[in-house]
Design a protein around this motif. Structure first.
Motif, PDB file in Angstrom:
ATOM      1  N   PHE A   1      -1.107  -1.594  -4.490  1.00 42.99           N
ATOM      2  CA  PHE A   1      -0.698  -2.415  -5.627  1.00 42.99           C
ATOM      3  C   PHE A   1      -1.241  -4.000  -5.498  1.00 42.99           C
ATOM      4  O   PHE A   1      -0.873  -4.704  -6.392  1.00 42.99           O
TER       5      PHE A   1
ATOM      6  N   GLU B   1       0.816  -1.400   0.076  1.00 45.47           N
ATOM      7  CA  GLU B   1      -0.061   0.059   0.145  1.00 45.47           C
ATOM      8  C   GLU B   1       0.865   1.233   0.029  1.00 45.47           C
ATOM      9  O   GLU B   1       1.857   1.408   0.790  1.00 45.47           O
ATOM     10  N   THR B   2       0.369   2.272  -0.900  1.00 42.91           N
ATOM     11  CA  THR B   2       1.146   3.539  -0.873  1.00 42.91           C
ATOM     12  C   THR B   2       0.104   4.555  -0.874  1.00 42.91           C
ATOM     13  O   THR B   2      -1.068   4.344  -1.020  1.00 42.91           O
ATOM     14  N   ASN B   3       0.521   5.786  -1.073  1.00 43.95           N
ATOM     15  CA  ASN B   3      -0.294   7.040  -1.074  1.00 43.95           C
ATOM     16  C   ASN B   3      -1.152   7.052  -2.176  1.00 43.95           C
ATOM     17  O   ASN B   3      -2.115   7.399  -2.481  1.00 43.95           O
ATOM     18  N   ALA B   4      -0.297   6.343  -3.368  1.00 44.43           N
ATOM     19  CA  ALA B   4      -0.820   6.222  -4.548  1.00 44.43           C
ATOM     20  C   ALA B   4      -1.692   5.138  -4.873  1.00 44.43           C
ATOM     21  O   ALA B   4      -2.392   4.877  -5.979  1.00 44.43           O
TER      22      ALA B   4
END
Lengths: 327, 270
Positions: free
Chosen positions: A265, A259-262
């Motif tokens: 995935f 998990e990222t801010n974007a």
């Protein structure tokens, strides 16, 4: 002449090593557990050593790549590396020796992980099992069980040879049987990486996602799952800024792993399950030339959903073979 | 590759500049005699003790002792980083990653596509090319942003226009904006690019799909199209497994990938 030690002297051997280092040895810690009754614990004389155990709760990874490990500490703007203490891991099974061997290779290339290797260098590895000592393995000492009473010591390093000088070992003429571990046809299937690589759209991943809890226990108990998180911890009781950079166990089965801010995935559990198998049987063989499984069975024993990775692999192999027969 | 002990180097914030309502540029300086060499497109792990660390792209060319980073305030760590003031300590590990394919740029028409904060690492390349005008044939820069206020580095466009054609677009705007309106694909429709160009894009994955549909098999070869991938990265050296895409590690094999490298990788362009 072989160096022989009697089973009832192994406890004394373990205790003799504890003079210079912390000795971790298998002990029955959870007598009522339906999972595993044994764990490696810091050994002391009031404990009973169990050298012939089915499996331990956690693999020896817990000592080389601890669940929470301080990489360094900041204090007053200076970073300081932790002191690495000397350890002995006593009584590793054949599978766990393989786990240690592979884990060490994973942290030795393509870049060397200095911190891991420092811990490994400060740790004495003593295996004990009834198989002949595998030539390809690195251990300091291997105790091969010959019968219900006798173990033969095989030194793998100078440190191991030193231990064999202990008076608990006797010189004895003895026939050392050759006992090899049976080749696992499923895990040694040379097509396994290819089969898993091309199985992304196989229904097995969605089927598993329906029963898997995504809890990550399969990663934690695996001798070769090594993915980690790096985070800071701060000590608010001190006046100066004092924080520690910690490496902690993580699991690619957890939702937050990619998990990222974007975005996430690998937001679907089925994708995470596929990645778990992909890493063990595709990415690791490609990178290091071996699979990420030593067949210790811990992930099967501990899975709350009773998932057995062998069933997954067998289904994939079977479907692959029948598809190839048809075409 | 060098060995890794995870211990970062202490450095100082020597300048800070607001780049947009939620983005900040920081100039960072290492102590004298500390060697720090990087390629455009590489990233560093930036940390503040007690606040963990994050991967951040370098935004300047490797021509000075200092270097700059661009940060969007989003999570706990980036919020802390944007609160740093001139003179504060900041900790840097790296550089990591492969960087842009500079060797392939010789004599080429180059197209740079930057959407949103994708401009951060691409500014390093733009500045590098500005310093080495002779190596490429032409440079076209497409910049897209949500609104005129979030067009990062707009003050530098005049400088860039000395060696490049710069086209900008915004998704929405007030009455004072007289430029192009629409998402970045609007610029693709309005401006023809030379066949055989080398294209490098950084932005949200959705624009990569538009770029592939638009250019691959038409004017851009698969191995001349480069994407920068963003993933969670914790170690920077291909160990922790957070940034994997199939067989690839974004932190060591990337973050810059050619399309033919990731074409069949089901995780890369998801």
């Amino acid at each position: 002449m072989a160096k022989v030690i009697f089973e009832n002297n192994l406890k004394e051997l373990a205790l003799s090593l504890s003079k210079d280092a912390k000795v971790f040895a298998p002990v029955k810690t959870h007598p009522n557990s339906t999972y595993s009754q044994y764990s490696f614990v810091e050994f002391s004389k009031e404990m009973e050593l169990v050298i012939d155990y089915p499996t331990t709760n956690l693999p020896p990874k817990e000592f080389l790549l601890p669940p929470k490990d301080i990489l360094f500490t900041y204090s007053n703007g200076q970073s300081q590396s932790p002191v690495i203490e000397k350890k002995v891991i006593f009584g590793l099974s054949y599978e766990d020796l393989y786990g240690v061997e592979k884990l060490t290779k994973l942290f030795s290339s393509p870049i060397k992980d200095d911190h891991f290797l420092e811990i490994k260098d400060s740790t004495l590895i003593i295996g004990a099992d009834h198989f002949s000592p595998p030539k390809s393995l690195n251990f300091d000492l291997y105790l091969q069980k010959i019968n219900s009473e006798i173990y033969v010591g095989h030194a793998g390093t100078k440190k191991g040879s030193q231990i064999l000088k202990n008076s608990l070992f006797k010189n004895q003429e003895i026939k050392i049987p050759k006992v090899s571990k049976k080749k696992d046809l499923l895990l040694s299937n040379p097509d396994l990486p290819k089969i898993i690589m091309k199985s992304k759209d196989h229904p097995v991943w969605n089927d598993l996602a329906k029963i898997c809890l995504g809890c990550g226990i399969c990663s934690y108990v695996c001798p070769l799952c090594y993915c980690f998180e790096i985070d800071d911890e701060i000590d608010i009781t001190k006046d100066d800024i004092c924080s520690t950079k910690c490496r902690t166990w993580d699991s690619c089965m957890l939702n937050s792993f990619a998990e990222t801010n974007a975005g996430n995935f690998r937001g679907e559990l089925s994708e995470r399950i596929y990645n778990w198998y992909f890493h063990k049987f595709v990415r690791m063989p490609k990178e290091y030339g071996f699979s990420g499984c030593v067949d210790c069975n811990r992930c099967v024993i501990f899975c709350p959903a009773k998932i057995n990775y062998r069933n997954t692999l067998m289904r994939l192999v079977k479907d692959w073979e029948s598809k190839n027969e048809r075409s | 590759m060098k060995d890794h002990n995870y211990i970062p180097q202490k450095a100082k914030v020597v300048e800070r500049e607001s780049l947009s309502p939620d983005c900040l540029g920081l100039k960072i300086r290492f102590p004298k005699n500390y060697q720090f060499n990087f390629h455009p497109g590489q990233f560093v792990m930036v940390s503040v003790p007690g606040f963990s660390e994050v991967p951040i792209g370098i935004t300047t060319a490797p021509d000075k002792n200092d270097f700059e980073i661009g940060v969007r305030s989003a999570g706990t760590v980036t919020k802390k980083i944007v609160s740093l003031m001139v003179g504060d300590d900041i900790y840097i590990n790296g550089p990591f990653g492969n960087g842009f394919p500079l060797q392939k740029m010789k004599g080429k028409n180059i197209v740079i596509i930057a959407a949103g904060i994708g401009i951060f690492p691409l500014r390093s390349l733009i500045r590098y090319l500005g310093n080495n005008k002779k190596i490429f044939k032409s440079l076209t820069i497409f910049v897209g942003s949500k609104c005129p206020e979030s067009l990062i580095y707009k003050k530098e466009y005049k400088e860039w226009e000395k060696f490049a054609k710069v086209y900008t677009t915004v998704d929405s705007c007030g009455p004072t904006w007289d430029g192009c309106i629409g998402n970045i694909t609007t610029l693709f429709d309005k401006n023809k690019i030379n066949k055989g160009s080398l294209m490098i894009a950084c932005g949200p994955p959705i624009i990569y799909k538009s770029i592939i549909n638009r250019y691959v098999g038409k004017s851009i070869a698969e191995n001349d199209l480069y994407f920068m991938l963003e993933r969670k990265m914790k170690c920077g050296v291909g160990k922790c497994q957070h940034c994997t895409c199939g067989e690839l590690y974004v932190c060591t094999d990337g973050p810059v990938f050619s399309y033919d490298q990731i074409k069949y990788n089901t995780e890369a362009l998801s």
